[in-house]
Write a protein that holds these residues in place. Sequence first.
Motif, short mmCIF file in Angstrom:
data_model
loop_
_atom_site.label_atom_id
_atom_site.label_comp_id
_atom_site.label_asym_id
_atom_site.label_seq_id
_atom_site.Cartn_x
_atom_site.Cartn_y
_atom_site.Cartn_z
N ILE A 1 0.27 8.29 6.03
CA ILE A 1 -0.77 8.11 6.87
C ILE A 1 0.04 6.33 6.75
N LEU A 2 0.28 5.57 5.43
CA LEU A 2 1.53 4.39 5.16
C LEU A 2 3.01 4.70 4.88
N ALA A 3 3.76 5.94 5.07
CA ALA A 3 4.68 5.87 4.63
C ALA A 3 5.63 5.74 6.54
N ASP B 1 17.07 13.90 2.00
CA ASP B 1 18.09 13.54 2.83
C ASP B 1 19.20 14.32 3.83
N ALA B 2 18.61 15.76 4.56
CA ALA B 2 18.34 16.67 5.14
C ALA B 2 17.23 16.55 6.08
N LEU B 3 16.04 16.13 5.26
CA LEU B 3 15.09 16.42 6.60
C LEU B 3 14.22 15.38 6.51
N GLY B 4 14.15 14.52 5.55
CA GLY B 4 13.29 13.33 5.76
C GLY B 4 12.04 13.10 4.87
N ALA B 5 12.51 12.03 3.96
CA ALA B 5 11.63 11.51 2.45
C ALA B 5 10.34 11.72 3.15
N ARG B 6 9.84 10.93 3.89
CA ARG B 6 8.29 11.35 4.10
C ARG B 6 7.94 11.91 4.61
N ARG B 7 8.03 13.60 5.68
CA ARG B 7 8.17 14.54 5.27
C ARG B 7 7.89 15.17 4.76
N VAL B 8 8.74 15.38 2.80
CA VAL B 8 9.38 16.11 2.41
C VAL B 8 8.72 15.75 1.37
N PHE B 9 7.70 14.67 1.18
CA PHE B 9 6.77 14.55 -0.27
C PHE B 9 5.68 14.87 0.29
N VAL B 10 5.65 14.51 1.47
CA VAL B 10 3.83 15.19 2.06
C VAL B 10 4.25 17.07 2.10
N LEU C 1 0.94 -0.84 -0.32
CA LEU C 1 -0.55 0.00 -0.13
C LEU C 1 0.74 0.87 -0.29
N THR C 2 2.22 1.17 0.66
CA THR C 2 3.02 2.60 0.74
C THR C 2 3.61 2.32 -0.78
N VAL C 3 3.79 1.59 -1.31
CA VAL C 3 4.46 1.71 -2.47
C VAL C 3 3.71 2.65 -3.62
N ALA C 4 1.95 2.28 -3.80
CA ALA C 4 1.09 2.27 -4.32
C ALA C 4 0.72 4.13 -4.09
N ALA C 5 1.04 4.00 -2.30
CA ALA C 5 0.63 5.56 -2.40
C ALA C 5 2.06 6.67 -3.22
N LEU C 6 3.29 6.00 -2.91
CA LEU C 6 4.38 6.99 -3.11
C LEU C 6 4.60 6.65 -5.13
N CYS C 7 4.09 5.43 -6.16
CA CYS C 7 3.71 5.56 -7.14
C CYS C 7 3.19 6.75 -7.32
N ALA D 1 10.97 8.50 -2.99
CA ALA D 1 10.02 6.70 -3.23
C ALA D 1 11.71 5.89 -3.18
N VAL D 2 13.04 6.65 -3.98
CA VAL D 2 14.27 5.82 -4.52
C VAL D 2 14.54 5.32 -2.64
N ALA D 3 14.43 6.83 -2.46
CA ALA D 3 14.80 6.76 -0.53
C ALA D 3 14.01 6.29 0.23
N LEU D 4 12.79 5.16 0.22
CA LEU D 4 12.10 5.22 1.39
C LEU D 4 12.03 3.41 0.26
N VAL D 5 12.10 2.95 -0.26
CA VAL D 5 12.74 1.41 -0.99
C VAL D 5 13.49 0.75 0.09
N GLY D 6 14.33 1.49 0.52
CA GLY D 6 15.59 0.45 1.42
C GLY D 6 14.54 -0.08 2.44
N PRO D 7 14.64 1.18 3.68
CA PRO D 7 13.51 1.01 4.43
C PRO D 7 11.99 -0.11 4.03
N LEU D 8 11.50 0.33 3.30
CA LEU D 8 10.03 -0.53 2.73
C LEU D 8 10.95 -1.64 2.73
N ALA D 9 11.50 -2.40 1.96
CA ALA D 9 11.81 -4.20 1.74
C ALA D 9 12.02 -4.08 2.80
#
Length: 462
Positions: A189-191, A75-84, A15-21, A123-131
């Motif tokens: 919600i998901l990341a 990289d400085a502030l966090g992928a989830r925060r900046v994506f939002v 679901l998280t990857v779908a949201a990132l997509c 999304a690429v930054a989150l791929v590692g943690p999600l995997a």
Amino acid sequence: MSSEGVDAARRRVGLTVAALCLGTTLNPLNSSMIAVALLSLQHDFDLTTPQVTWVITLFYIASTVGQPLMGRVIDALGARRVFVAGMAVVVVAGVIAPLGGFALVLVSRGILALGTSVAFPAAVALVGPLARAGGMSPPRLLARIQIANTTAAALGPVVGGLLIAVAGWPAIFLVNVPLGIAGLISVWILAPRDNPREAVTGRALVRVLDPAGVLSFAIAAVALLVVLLDAGGDATWLLVAVGVVALGLFVWRELRARAPFIDVRMLAANRALTLSYLGFTVFSALYYLAFFGLPQFLEAHAGYSTAIVGLLMLPLSGMTIAIAPVVARAIDKRGLVPVLITMAIVLLVSAGLLGIGVATTNPVWMLLMAAVMGIPYCMGSLVMTEAVRRAAPPDAVGVASGLLQSTRYLGAIAATVMLGQLLAGGVDAAAWGGVVIAAVATGVVHLAVSLFQAAALRRAQH
């Protein structure tokens, strides 16, 4: 962890990857939708053709600069925060475009480019943690993102045409509002939450974002891209001088900065990463020679309608979607390097097959050409993204993947320039033969770069 827990973790990752997509599709979607809005914009605002094409040029320039910039912010502030935050910017950009004149449309396009530039590096930054969280393969997660992006790029003109038919050109901007909100809420919600970082203050941003490096990079990139896009007019040589000086200042600054925007020393030392960027630039130049050139050839020389040309190009995207999971599995089983070399060889073969157009424009052969070109495109996008993810330092995956996207735009711009020269005298079989020769030569260069890249990746793994 129990089997139920594993299944639940994988469902959440899915679901998280779908949201990132959803977020990552917005950049290619907005890049391709605008193609069918040019005539409407030109008519409504009484513009010349060079004037209206700035909606495309500006998006390219802002995306080229914005991808690594947003990666650095991630990289400085966090992928989830900046994506939002990026999705919030997309919503604002979608709202303001219809509120004023053409100048506001251009402002909206620039803001859209920056907002959507957040999604891919995040999304690429989150791929590692999600995997790791789901016990899954990073290449397979990247394959899902690749499928979503390719689908969005392919369907952009179709979606844009339907939206404009129903509600006019403002609809292609307003559609970003619900999509941006959906991406914002679902990723929030998901990341996985970002690691604890220092408070986001003006002083902290200045310290980690290297404003001098960002500014000099932006000036150099904008000046030189305007020249490459042949949009400089009488100021072309002045822009060249400004771009070269700004580029020199950028390198000088980054060599001395404590926290550089782009670590020039790291790039010089990390051959695997640098060669990945070079390889993807050459790869993109060849791909876009076909992607931009073939429709022109089929319309002008073969006399196919725009609608038929669109159908003839569909196998390119369709093949990409079909084989992405296969490529991901091949990377898992065979390794990254063998797939990289295979991709370079297939790309060169597909460049040669473009020569079929010199002899015939029969639709069956054109469909075959488009399908074959889709194979290396899928392979290259996945291989290069995974190569950069592996080669980049863990604290610089965002800016590294953002730079990779910038090289895609550089390749596309190079292809545009080459096509402008090769097709300047008219679009016929002889001119297409020149395009094929350029494509094959580019493929040979790409194969050579790929061999050096493969050696560098092998050394980096040991």
